[in-house]
Motif scaffolding. Structure first.
Motif, short mmCIF file in Angstrom:
data_model
loop_
_atom_site.label_atom_id
_atom_site.label_comp_id
_atom_site.label_asym_id
_atom_site.label_seq_id
_atom_site.Cartn_x
_atom_site.Cartn_y
_atom_site.Cartn_z
N TRP A 7 -4.05 -36.65 -61.16
CA TRP A 7 -4.92 -36.55 -62.73
C TRP A 7 -4.69 -35.60 -63.86
O TRP A 7 -4.07 -34.93 -64.15
CB TRP A 7 -5.91 -35.90 -62.16
CG TRP A 7 -6.41 -36.54 -61.17
CD1 TRP A 7 -6.48 -35.87 -59.59
CD2 TRP A 7 -7.52 -38.15 -60.52
NE1 TRP A 7 -7.72 -36.29 -58.24
CE2 TRP A 7 -8.33 -37.34 -58.65
CE3 TRP A 7 -7.89 -38.96 -60.72
CZ2 TRP A 7 -8.21 -38.88 -58.06
CZ3 TRP A 7 -9.08 -39.57 -60.61
CH2 TRP A 7 -8.87 -39.71 -59.52
N TYR A 9 -6.29 -35.49 -67.53
CA TYR A 9 -7.32 -34.78 -68.00
C TYR A 9 -7.06 -34.02 -69.63
O TYR A 9 -6.90 -33.77 -69.44
CB TYR A 9 -8.60 -34.22 -67.56
CG TYR A 9 -9.03 -34.00 -66.14
CD1 TYR A 9 -9.81 -35.17 -65.98
CD2 TYR A 9 -8.38 -33.58 -65.26
CE1 TYR A 9 -10.17 -35.39 -64.70
CE2 TYR A 9 -8.75 -33.79 -63.80
CZ TYR A 9 -10.05 -35.12 -63.36
OH TYR A 9 -9.84 -35.54 -62.12
N ALA A 10 -7.99 -35.38 -70.45
CA ALA A 10 -7.87 -35.15 -71.81
C ALA A 10 -8.87 -34.49 -72.36
O ALA A 10 -10.15 -35.21 -72.22
CB ALA A 10 -6.68 -35.93 -72.41
N SER A 11 -9.99 -33.76 -73.13
CA SER A 11 -11.12 -32.69 -74.21
C SER A 11 -10.30 -32.91 -75.05
O SER A 11 -8.99 -31.94 -75.35
CB SER A 11 -11.22 -31.70 -73.12
OG SER A 11 -12.37 -31.61 -73.57
N GLU A 48 -3.74 -32.02 -60.65
CA GLU A 48 -4.64 -32.33 -62.06
C GLU A 48 -3.53 -31.15 -63.25
O GLU A 48 -3.34 -30.19 -62.86
CB GLU A 48 -5.59 -31.38 -61.76
CG GLU A 48 -6.77 -31.94 -61.44
CD GLU A 48 -8.00 -31.20 -61.25
OE1 GLU A 48 -8.41 -31.48 -60.62
OE2 GLU A 48 -8.02 -29.89 -61.42
N ILE A 50 -4.12 -31.29 -67.80
CA ILE A 50 -5.22 -31.29 -68.18
C ILE A 50 -5.06 -30.91 -69.71
O ILE A 50 -4.16 -29.69 -69.74
CB ILE A 50 -6.13 -29.94 -68.07
CG1 ILE A 50 -7.10 -30.32 -66.53
CG2 ILE A 50 -7.48 -29.64 -68.90
CD1 ILE A 50 -8.37 -29.30 -65.93
N GLU A 52 -6.24 -30.15 -73.38
CA GLU A 52 -7.23 -29.52 -74.76
C GLU A 52 -6.81 -29.26 -76.03
O GLU A 52 -6.28 -28.56 -76.40
CB GLU A 52 -8.30 -28.58 -73.48
CG GLU A 52 -9.84 -27.68 -74.86
CD GLU A 52 -9.90 -26.54 -73.48
OE1 GLU A 52 -11.19 -26.65 -73.95
OE2 GLU A 52 -9.22 -25.89 -73.40
N ASP A 81 -2.15 -26.72 -65.61
CA ASP A 81 -2.36 -27.77 -64.31
C ASP A 81 -2.49 -26.81 -62.98
O ASP A 81 -2.04 -25.65 -63.43
CB ASP A 81 -0.79 -28.68 -64.04
CG ASP A 81 0.54 -27.23 -64.16
OD1 ASP A 81 0.52 -26.19 -63.62
OD2 ASP A 81 1.59 -27.34 -64.76
#
Length: 108
Positions: A7, A9-11, A48, A50, A52, A81
């Motif tokens: 996965w 994810y981008a924020s 995961e 991520i 941000e 991660d």
């Protein structure tokens, strides 16, 4: 055998300012971070990664690349991660060119 999932994810904050920078260098740095994180989570069942981007306020931040302290608002980009990480006795993340993997897997 159940396939492993990865996965990303981008924020990204909606209030990021426009920042003058070398977009090609930023893209290369982000790509390196994500590729390294992907290698780290390769053995996880649900890896995961991520990214941000957010605005932070610094007060008298010093780095190895600046002589004077920086302060004020800036954009911070984090890459996280859920890989195994470093054992406490091996942590050398403060060393700029410390690499823990073999040279055929990228720059570190």
């Amino acid at each position: 055998m159940t396939p492993r999932r990865r996965w990303l994810y981008a924020s990204v904050s909606t209030t990021l300012p426009v920042v003058p920078l070398d977009t090609i260098a930023l893209e290369a740095a982000l790509l390196d971070l994500v590729l390294n994180a992907r290698q780290v989570v390769a053995g996880a069942d649900d890896g995961e990664i991520i990214l941000e981007a957010r605005v932070v306020t610094l007060s008298h931040y010093r780095s190895a690349f600046r002589r004077e302290a920086a302060s004020g608002e800036c954009v911070c980009i984090d890459c996280m991660d859920n890989g195994p990480g470093f054992p406490a006795h091996e942590w050398r993340g403060h060393e700029i060119w410390f690499v823990r993997k073999s040279s055929d897997l990228g720059r570190g």
